[in-house]
Design an enzyme around this catalytic site. Structure first.
Site, PDB file in Angstrom:
ATOM      1  N   THR A 259      -3.008 -12.881   6.122  1.00 43.43           N
ATOM      2  CA  THR A 259      -2.956 -12.490   4.712  1.00 43.43           C
ATOM      3  C   THR A 259      -2.755 -13.629   3.730  1.00 43.43           C
ATOM      4  O   THR A 259      -3.461 -13.676   2.780  1.00 43.43           O
ATOM      5  CB  THR A 259      -1.830 -11.490   4.518  1.00 43.43           C
ATOM      6  OG1 THR A 259      -0.671 -12.062   5.003  1.00 43.43           O
ATOM      7  CG2 THR A 259      -2.181 -10.190   5.192  1.00 43.43           C
TER       8      THR A 259
ATOM      9  N   ASN B 144      -4.174 -31.169   3.543  1.00 49.00           N
ATOM     10  CA  ASN B 144      -3.193 -31.005   4.611  1.00 49.00           C
ATOM     11  C   ASN B 144      -2.617 -32.285   5.173  1.00 49.00           C
ATOM     12  O   ASN B 144      -1.596 -32.254   5.856  1.00 49.00           O
ATOM     13  CB  ASN B 144      -3.783 -30.153   5.727  1.00 49.00           C
ATOM     14  CG  ASN B 144      -3.870 -28.716   5.276  1.00 49.00           C
ATOM     15  OD1 ASN B 144      -2.864 -28.116   4.949  1.00 49.00           O
ATOM     16  ND2 ASN B 144      -5.081 -28.188   5.205  1.00 49.00           N
TER      17      ASN B 144
ATOM     18  N   LYS C 267      -1.928 -13.807  -1.918  1.00 53.89           N
ATOM     19  CA  LYS C 267      -1.960 -15.268  -1.947  1.00 53.89           C
ATOM     20  C   LYS C 267      -2.256 -15.735  -0.530  1.00 53.89           C
ATOM     21  O   LYS C 267      -1.926 -15.065   0.462  1.00 53.89           O
ATOM     22  CB  LYS C 267      -0.655 -15.859  -2.472  1.00 53.89           C
ATOM     23  CG  LYS C 267       0.574 -15.666  -1.632  1.00 53.89           C
ATOM     24  CD  LYS C 267       0.772 -16.577  -0.472  1.00 53.89           C
ATOM     25  CE  LYS C 267       0.734 -18.030  -0.875  1.00 53.89           C
ATOM     26  NZ  LYS C 267       0.958 -18.864   0.374  1.00 53.89           N
TER      27      LYS C 267
END
Lengths: 405, 405
Positions: free
Chosen positions: B196, B400, B185
């Protein structure tokens, strides 16, 4: 043209005459039509010139030429010629030819040696500068030189700027006035080192060239080198400062002069941030308690350049977790459990967690303001630094996803 | 929820059963309602576990706990438990308490020692993790464990992801199959090291722990550590890999296994970029000819992280001047006149200027594609690096500027 920045100062300052300096502007049509795009400044004999420049490895031919000339003493006066619309950067040998052609033409027009002609170009990168359009205007420019022309010059050097930028200061030395006035342009591609993009400052003070250079370098590190709009460093960044000596007042090691020059430079640096592309918030990031001043600056820039911090500011979301993230990623020393964060005076987080006294509503209200202070104490030492930045908004995307089309 | 990324793979892969590994998911309501938000993976005795983690100075309690456990050998199997919705980062002593409570509860449920329970939390930073909601689901999770549960687990760990991410590979060793399958994810706050955000890879291969760790670390440097969405590094980044040995096939120093694992990791890393917040372009930045591999990576990251390059990509504007700018600012060695830039195969600039053969229309057409290759040769040496990124769009600002509200 994007609308005038909501963070712009209310007024353009009244600029004083700087004895020994004259200015002119022209419409050369380098790229823009129907607006001035060239400014010429002519400095009387006896003037000294200092400068600081971008450290980009791909800096423009103009910057390289200025750097080769800036350290020399001369009694012959100087000229500064600046165009907007085309940066003459990454234009290969042709770019160097354009600089030489402009310098020679200005020298022929003014009677100065070419070694005393400083050029700047600002605008799009990688397109050949049509320098003949500039040199064709030299006769007109030279004829129009005026001690009152600095305000117009501030307009001629604009690119994506939404307002012209100027600042001024006056000090009194033993009853005699000494004046400083400067202009700047810059809006995007703003990051250390150095984040000007173009700045020209003039004073009628008398000061030796080497001392002026030392002063400008030192104050640049505290002003223009601590602003960032988008972390992208221009290939053209140039600050030139000329001292004509016309006041007759020597300011070598004069603390009042240093303070006045700092004020002018900081004011101009703040105006560049206030005109940051798409900016709606003026943000001061102050980091204290770092292991060193350098570490503090690393943390402050990591916060100021973080897209997630900048979008939180745009969204008026007091998302202090993103500040923790930015400190964590910066690479400078930090300890999660010693960190504290304040929004203005309000303690938000300390001892590795949100402060018990903090109420989210207080942060949300604070973030609705136009001027935001983010204060971070690292809790490790005495290092500190202040960096100024703006938020990252839809306006930035709009301006930059369309810029060249 | 933002819509599924236009760069998402067409299909979710069919995941093989990995002998020795079982999975379960639950709706614990940590933050999200009406969707799974916890996954449990249980690994049979004999499994080895390796991992790499964020180097953030403000990393989460979970990461610190995993790091303290990852280097130990054990014959007792292991458990991995992951929640989405709350990252348990910057939650002070309470955060450490939450990790300990979860580990103890999983240990009690499974009969494993707490030292063999690895936890991850992902989501908002700075809010106390309601870990009792997770431990309340352990009985249900334990009862639901199934060899077929990995695909569901990929959904349970999502936060702002718009699609679940998985990849798989199978190799044949002397007629026996060895399987690898992984889930990931990540969407925003993506930058080395390591980008990651959460990755879990399982194989039925047999390999000693130390060799698996070396392999994972090496391949991580070539995959997850070379992707960036927004230059912001998570406080929670974790990659855990478990080898159960159930295939009975030893893969120590097996080149086919290394290649297959690399493929799985690169595939997952690319999927994280393809789900970059607001992304509409998948961009490969390849830098060659640098003074060293490290310099090449510095240049590549400067290009990939530049807001001006990323907005040019968003605007489908082949503004190669901004690439020159990014190389210039990176700090790594470069020479303006030795630089060359290609868009895909098309030579754009060389010898310090735009290439004679380059036609702006060709660049504009190329930039309309969804997959963009930016190839830069520095012209100084043999160093090279490849970095994968996406563009910076209004979608990123939307996601965001609102995330936590």
């Amino acid at each position: 043209m994007p609308p005038r920045s909501p963070l712009a100062p209310a007024d353009f300052p009244a600029l004083p005459v700087i004895g020994g300096a004259r200015f002119a502007i022209a419409e050369a049509g380098v790229r823009y039509k129907g607006r001035p795009d060239v400014m010429l400044a002519l400095l009387d004999p006896g003037s000294v010139v200092a400068g600081v420049f971008t450290r980009s490895a791909t800096r423009s031919a103009n910057v390289l030429d200025c750097q080769s000339k800036i350290g020399a003493d001369s009694a012959e006066g100087a000229a500064i010629i600046v165009n907007s619309g085309n940066s003459n950067a990454f234009t290969g040998k042709a770019g160097e030819g354009s600089v030489a052609a402009i310098c020679q033409a200005v020298a022929a027009q003014t009677g100065l040696p070419a070694s005393r002609v400083f050029t700047s170009s600002t605008g799009v990168i990688g397109e050949r500068l049509p320098h003949d359009r500039i040199t064709a205007k030299l006769d007109e420019l030279h004829g129009a030189l005026s001690p009152d022309g600095m305000a117009e010059a501030a307009r001629a050097i604009m690119t994506t700027d939404t307002f012209p930028k100027a600042a001024t200061a006056e000090i009194d030395v033993d009853g005699k006035p000494v004046r400083i006035a400067g202009i700047a342009k810059g809006s995007g591609m703003i990051a250390p080192d150095m984040a000007t993009m173009l700045v020209y400052i003039f004073t009628d003070a008398r000061i030796p060239r080497a001392e002026l250079q030392a002063l400008v370098s030192e104050l640049n590190a505290k002003t223009f080198n601590n602003i960032t709009v988008d972390s992208d460093t221009s290939t053209s960044d140039t600050l030139l400062m000329a001292a004509t000596g016309a006041s007759g007042v020597d300011v070598t090691w004069n603390a009042d002069f240093t303070q006045a020059l700092y004020n002018v430079m900081l004011n101009l640096a703040h105006q560049v941030v206030r005109d940051g592309e798409g900016a709606t918030k003026f943000v001061t990031v102050h980091v204290s308690g770092a292991a060193s001043d350098a570490d503090a600056r690393t943390h402050a820039l990591a916060i100021a350049n973080s897209p997630l911090v900048k979008t939180a500011l745009a969204g008026e979301d007091p998302n202090w977790g993103r500040i923790v993230m930015a400190v964590g990623k910066s690479g400078a020393a930090a300890d999660r459990d010693k960190l504290s964060i304040r929004f203005g005076e309000t303690l938000v987080a300390s001892e590795g967690w949100v402060a018990e006294s903090y109420r989210e509503e207080d942060g949300a209200t604070y973030f609705k303001g136009q001027e935001i202070d983010i204060n971070v104490d690292i809790g490790l030492g005495a290092g500190q630094a202040t960096v100024w930045t703006c938020d990252l908004t839809h306006g930035y995307i709009q301006i930059n996803a369309d810029y060249r089309s």
